[in-house]
Design a protein around this motif. Structure first.
Motif, mmCIF file in Angstrom:
data_model
loop_
_atom_site.group_PDB
_atom_site.id
_atom_site.type_symbol
_atom_site.label_atom_id
_atom_site.label_comp_id
_atom_site.label_asym_id
_atom_site.label_seq_id
_atom_site.Cartn_x
_atom_site.Cartn_y
_atom_site.Cartn_z
ATOM 1 N N ASN A 1 -4.493 -6.383 -5.306
ATOM 2 C CA ASN A 1 -3.268 -5.991 -4.624
ATOM 3 C C ASN A 1 -2.684 -4.810 -5.387
ATOM 4 N N GLU A 2 -2.754 -3.648 -4.787
ATOM 5 C CA GLU A 2 -2.334 -2.416 -5.472
ATOM 6 C C GLU A 2 -1.369 -1.656 -4.575
ATOM 7 N N LEU A 3 -0.235 -1.274 -5.140
ATOM 8 C CA LEU A 3 0.814 -0.616 -4.383
ATOM 9 C C LEU A 3 1.321 0.596 -5.149
ATOM 10 N N ASP A 4 1.407 1.728 -4.451
ATOM 11 C CA ASP A 4 2.023 2.934 -5.004
ATOM 12 C C ASP A 4 2.955 3.493 -3.943
ATOM 13 N N ALA A 5 4.221 3.657 -4.287
ATOM 14 C CA ALA A 5 5.199 4.134 -3.316
ATOM 15 C C ALA A 5 6.204 5.044 -4.012
ATOM 16 N N SER A 6 6.673 6.027 -3.262
ATOM 17 C CA SER A 6 7.728 6.913 -3.768
ATOM 18 C C SER A 6 8.615 7.294 -2.597
ATOM 19 N N THR B 1 15.862 13.789 -6.659
ATOM 20 C CA THR B 1 16.299 12.394 -6.633
ATOM 21 C C THR B 1 15.207 11.572 -5.969
ATOM 22 N N TYR B 2 14.654 10.632 -6.715
ATOM 23 C CA TYR B 2 13.530 9.875 -6.179
ATOM 24 C C TYR B 2 13.409 8.548 -6.912
ATOM 25 N N ALA B 3 12.614 7.672 -6.328
ATOM 26 C CA ALA B 3 12.251 6.406 -6.970
ATOM 27 C C ALA B 3 10.768 6.178 -6.718
ATOM 28 N N GLU B 4 10.069 5.668 -7.736
ATOM 29 C CA GLU B 4 8.638 5.397 -7.637
ATOM 30 C C GLU B 4 8.358 3.992 -8.147
ATOM 31 N N ILE B 5 7.380 3.358 -7.534
ATOM 32 C CA ILE B 5 6.948 2.038 -7.979
ATOM 33 C C ILE B 5 5.442 1.970 -7.898
ATOM 34 N N GLY B 6 4.837 1.369 -8.894
ATOM 35 C CA GLY B 6 3.403 1.129 -8.904
ATOM 36 C C GLY B 6 3.135 -0.302 -9.359
ATOM 37 N N ALA C 1 9.809 4.069 -11.968
ATOM 38 C CA ALA C 1 10.382 5.340 -12.413
ATOM 39 C C ALA C 1 11.410 5.787 -11.390
ATOM 40 N N THR C 2 12.496 6.380 -11.862
ATOM 41 C CA THR C 2 13.522 6.877 -10.958
ATOM 42 C C THR C 2 14.238 8.063 -11.585
ATOM 43 N N ARG C 3 14.775 8.902 -10.734
ATOM 44 C CA ARG C 3 15.572 10.046 -11.168
ATOM 45 C C ARG C 3 16.685 10.238 -10.141
ATOM 46 N N PHE D 1 17.491 9.704 -15.576
ATOM 47 C CA PHE D 1 16.155 9.246 -15.222
ATOM 48 C C PHE D 1 15.776 8.060 -16.092
ATOM 49 N N GLY D 2 14.855 7.277 -15.575
ATOM 50 C CA GLY D 2 14.379 6.123 -16.316
ATOM 51 C C GLY D 2 12.997 5.719 -15.847
ATOM 52 N N ALA D 3 12.265 5.019 -16.693
ATOM 53 C CA ALA D 3 10.916 4.568 -16.353
ATOM 54 C C ALA D 3 10.580 3.363 -17.212
ATOM 55 N N GLY D 4 9.654 2.568 -16.730
ATOM 56 C CA GLY D 4 9.229 1.394 -17.483
ATOM 57 C C GLY D 4 7.835 0.956 -17.081
ATOM 58 N N VAL D 5 7.092 0.429 -18.050
ATOM 59 C CA VAL D 5 5.777 -0.161 -17.818
ATOM 60 C C VAL D 5 5.841 -1.604 -18.318
ATOM 61 N N PHE D 6 5.445 -2.557 -17.453
ATOM 62 C CA PHE D 6 5.590 -3.970 -17.774
ATOM 63 C C PHE D 6 4.257 -4.684 -17.543
ATOM 64 N N ASN D 7 3.848 -5.464 -18.535
ATOM 65 C CA ASN D 7 2.627 -6.253 -18.437
ATOM 66 C C ASN D 7 2.990 -7.625 -17.865
ATOM 67 N N LEU D 8 2.473 -7.914 -16.678
ATOM 68 C CA LEU D 8 2.757 -9.189 -16.023
ATOM 69 C C LEU D 8 1.592 -10.167 -16.147
ATOM 70 N N THR D 9 0.577 -9.814 -16.930
ATOM 71 C CA THR D 9 -0.592 -10.673 -17.091
ATOM 72 C C THR D 9 -0.224 -11.878 -17.956
#
Length: 796
Positions: free
Chosen positions: A673-678, A684-689, A713-715, A725-733
């Protein structure tokens, strides 16, 4: 008071247009003008009885009769009265001939002065002057222009001033209340200017900026930064402007002295100090870094840097760049002597050693066919790059590749070596590939059969200090023929044959048994045939156009001795939409699908105004009961494969959405299940992966472990030039997905937050970043970085 850099309305009130260079021995100007005003020549003639475009009163249609540009001649009156000495209208002209046009021309016989008034334009070679009034003292040769003066030189640079003196050689002398515009960008205003005896131009009490002084709507705005100086000297011999007593002002506040500041008027870089950076990190404390840029020649430069820390010894850096006649290369290095954690088993053992990093890359094109590309990356230890925040790569690859490319053939002789930076991975187990040779030859319409025939020769040698060594060579041919039937089906026929030779030793050192192969010499033959049919249907839907394309592919191959040979390049196998209809779903050469299979699916696309939707879905059915070459959990290990697909949605440049999936054929469980959206604009934008791999592959199979990860990620832009702006990487494993991890299912890996200002000429901001894992002496914690960059001034 130092003069402000005026906007266009201010300049008109002061009878001071906007920008330019001084030509020849005059000052070279400093800023790009709008296209309509940057022309080298007079403004368009005014309308009858109206005004000139720059506001000068016009003289109606009769002014055209005085246009002497069609018959160039030096500015001179009609013949003087009889009996009076002086040159007549037939005075000789030469290479410095000055042609002009004017509304009114008068002559003072007493002072031997010619006066042109109205819309006056003078030209000499590629230079021109426009003024409200020009006087020419024939006795001294001095030419003086007054009122809305615009001087344009042969380079297209412009000078605007209220008064300028010109010699009969058409060179500028004294000026008052002037504004210069550099063609490469930048404006310079000064109270006064004069030519020196050595040909330089000296300006007093000047202000320089590379910022626009008008917004997109033409309204005046204050520049974000400017440089003020007591004295500015322009040397036309080397196209350079030098500042004395210079200070940098940002938003009107004087912040930083700039001793020895110099810029080039031709846009080329100039040697000098770069703006320092400030950073605060958990590992090194406060860091202040500065650099000196040395322009060695037009095709080479050197940047020397120094980094000073409060909690670590200082570090030096250097970067060399060179553009040669056949290509370009660069070399970057860092060096220090500091302590590091040398034992990652838990014992805090520190050693103080020389540490550093070397990076070099380049490309050379020797002729239209032959080229060389290479890169070198080496670090002294596994935590240097991360501790000093140079790179977060966990492996460094060094490569070279000699290529020959023409219309019908391709040859590559390459090699690569990798340095691992992963904690706990022995360097001796990392392979070195040398050489890797690949040759291909393509023939169109072979033997009148149609289509394309491609021959391929390939060899590979892989060596390890502490592991299996493998050498491989093969020769093969592939034929492809594509035809469109009368009903619109796209039919592709493919045939491939290949013969492989392998030699390997120390196979038992490879932990995963299915990757080892048999030691010693092994050979195998491969033959694959396939037919692929696509049938697109086009129609209307929702006011747009839709295309529905069913697709089916049949491929067959006799049994292949896959497990008898080593697997070095075909390990990361997973059924995806990208390889659904591939002739071989394995990514490399060491594994090839055998048996017979049929793959079916469809593509669907809808295009309506501003919207585009695409989707792909498919599945494979195998005629063999036991496709043993595939590992359980890859989606291909049983007779009927899992379902795979992809959906893309786009709305203009505002919305982008991509979803990839793999569904278990038995219970429709989501295995991938892989999702990439912006969403948003550039400012001004928001991104999710998001990625979740739940494949239930055996733990001992490397390269195919399950993972779950979230990226955000967002700006947000505000107040025109500001943004947060802000961004984050999170390990959900969690441990159920990967027993080797201690994660509870939500572990932040890295987060970042910042605020920035950015306009056409200034960028500044502050960033906070937090790392949540330790790796030797690269400790978890907070890092703060302050930065700013001045554009068009050589500062970064």
């Amino acid at each position: 008071m130092l003069p402000a850099v005026p906007t266009a309305p201010q300049a008109e009130k002061r009878r001071l247009p906007r920008a330019a260079w001084l030509a020849g021995a005059a000052l070279a100007g400093l800023a790009a003008m709008p296209a309509a005003r940057a022309q080298d020549g007079p403004p368009p003639a005014p309308p009858p009885g109206g005004e000139a475009q720059d506001g000068t009163p016009g003289a109606g249609p009769d002014a055209a009769a005085d246009d002497l540009l069609r018959t160039p001649a030096p500015p001179a009156p009609a013949s003087p009265p009889a009996g009076q000495d002086g040159p007549g209208p037939d005075a000789p002209t030469g290479p410095n001939e000055i042609a002009f046009e004017t509304d009114t021309l008068s002559y003072d016989s007493t002072g031997d002065v010619v006066t042109a008034s109205g819309n006056v334009v003078l030209r000499s070679a590629d230079r021109s002057v426009r003024a409200d009034e020009v006087t020419w003292n024939r006795a001294t040769g001095q030419i003086v222009g007054r009122g809305n003066v615009r001087f344009v030189d042969e380079e297209g640079n412009q000078l605007y001033t209220s008064r300028i003196e010109l010699t009969d050689e058409f060179e500028a002398g004294a000026m008052e209340d002037l504004l210069l515009a550099l063609r490469e960008g930048g404006r310079l205003a000064a109270e006064a200017g004069a030519r020196g005896d050595d040909g330089t131009v000296i300006l007093s009490r000047a202000a320089y900026t590379a910022c626009a002084v008008e917004d997109a709507a033409g309204c005046p705005k204050d520049p974000s930064w400017r440089v003020t100086a007591d004295r500015v000297v322009y040397d036309p011999a080397d196209n350079r402007v030098r500042f004395t007593g210079a200070y940098l002002e940002i938003f009107g506040a004087r912040l930083l002295p700039l001793p020895g500041l110099a810029i080039r008027t031709d846009g080329r870089a100039v040697s000098g100090f770069l703006v320092p950076d400030l950073r605060v990190s958990e590992s090194n404390g406060v860091e202040v870094s500065g650099s000196y840029y040395w322009r060695v020649a037009d095709n080479k430069d050197l940047t020397l840097g120094a980094h000073v820390f409060t909690e670590a010894p200082p570090m030096a850096s250097a970067q060399w760049r060179h553009l040669t006649g056949s290509g370009a290369y660069q070399i970057t290095g860092y060096a220090t002597h500091s302590s590091r954690i040398s034992d990652f088993t838990g014992a805090a053992v520190s050693e103080s050693d020389p540490r550093g990093y070397l990076f070099a890359n380049g490309r050379f094109q020797f002729d239209p066919h032959w080229s060389l590309t290479g890169s070198l990356r080496l670090a002294s230890d596994r935590t240097f790059l991360r501790r000093y925040d140079i790179s977060r790569d966990d492996r460094l690859r060094s490569t070279f590749d000699v290529e020959r490319i023409d219309d019908d053939s391709y040859l590559s002789i390459a090699g690569w070596a990798t340095q691992t930076l992963r904690i706990g991975v022995p360097q001796g187990e990392v392979p070195v590939a040398l050489p890797v040779i690949d040759y291909r030859r393509r023939l169109a319409d072979p033997a009148g059969l149609g289509g394309t025939l491609e021959f391929q020769l390939n060899s590979l040698a892989i060596m390890r200090d502490e592991g299996q060594d493998t050498r491989r060579a093969f020769a093969g041919a592939r034929w492809d023929l594509k035809r469109i039937t009368g009903l619109g089906q796209v039919v592709t026929l493919t045939g491939m044959v290949r013969g492989d030779v392998y030699h390997s030793d120390e196979n038992a050192l490879t932990e995963t048994a299915v990757y080892r192969g048999n030691p010693g010499w092994e050979t195998r033959g491969i033959a694959v045939a396939a037919i692929d049919v696509e049938w697109p249907f086009v129609g209307e839907l929702l006011g747009g156009t839709q295309v529905f394309t069913p697709r089916v592919q049949f491929a067959a191959s006799p049994p292949i001795r896959n497990l008898d040979v080593p697997n070095e390049d075909s390990r990361a196998i997973d059924l995806e939409d990208s390889n659904l209809f591939a002739l071989n779903r394995f990514p490399g050469y060491d594994r090839v699908e055998d048996g017979a299979r049929v793959t079916y699916g469809f593509d669907w696309e809808l295009q309506v105004p501003d919207w585009r939707v695409r989707t792909t879905v498919g599945q494979t059915y195998r005629f063999d009961k036991d496709p043993g070459v595939f590992i359980d959990g890859t989606g291909l290990s049983e007779r009927v494969s899992d379902f795979v697909g992809r959906t893309e949605v786009r709305f203009r440049d505002f919305l982008s959405f991509t979803h990839r999936f793999r569904l278990d054929k038995d219970n429709f469980a989501v295995r991938r299940n892989e999702l990439d959206a912006s969403i948003g604009s550039k400012r001004t934008y928001a991104e999710i992966g998001y990625l979740r791999l739940d494949r239930d592959i055996a733990e001992e199979i490397e390269d195919l472990q399950d993972r779950e990860e979230l990226r955000l990620a967002t700006r947000i832009a505000f107040a025109r030039y500001w943004s947060i702006f802000g961004a984050g990487v999170f390990n959900l494993t969690d441990r159920q997905e990967d027993p080797t991890l201690t994660s509870d299912g939500f572990d932040p890996v890295r987060t970042r937050l910042g605020i920035a200002y950015e306009d056409d000429c200034l960028e500044l901001g502050v960033t906070w970043r937090r790392d949540y894992t330790d790796a030797g002496d690269a400790r978890r914690g907070d890092t703060f970085q302050f930065y700013f960059a001045l554009r068009n001034l050589g500062f970064r």
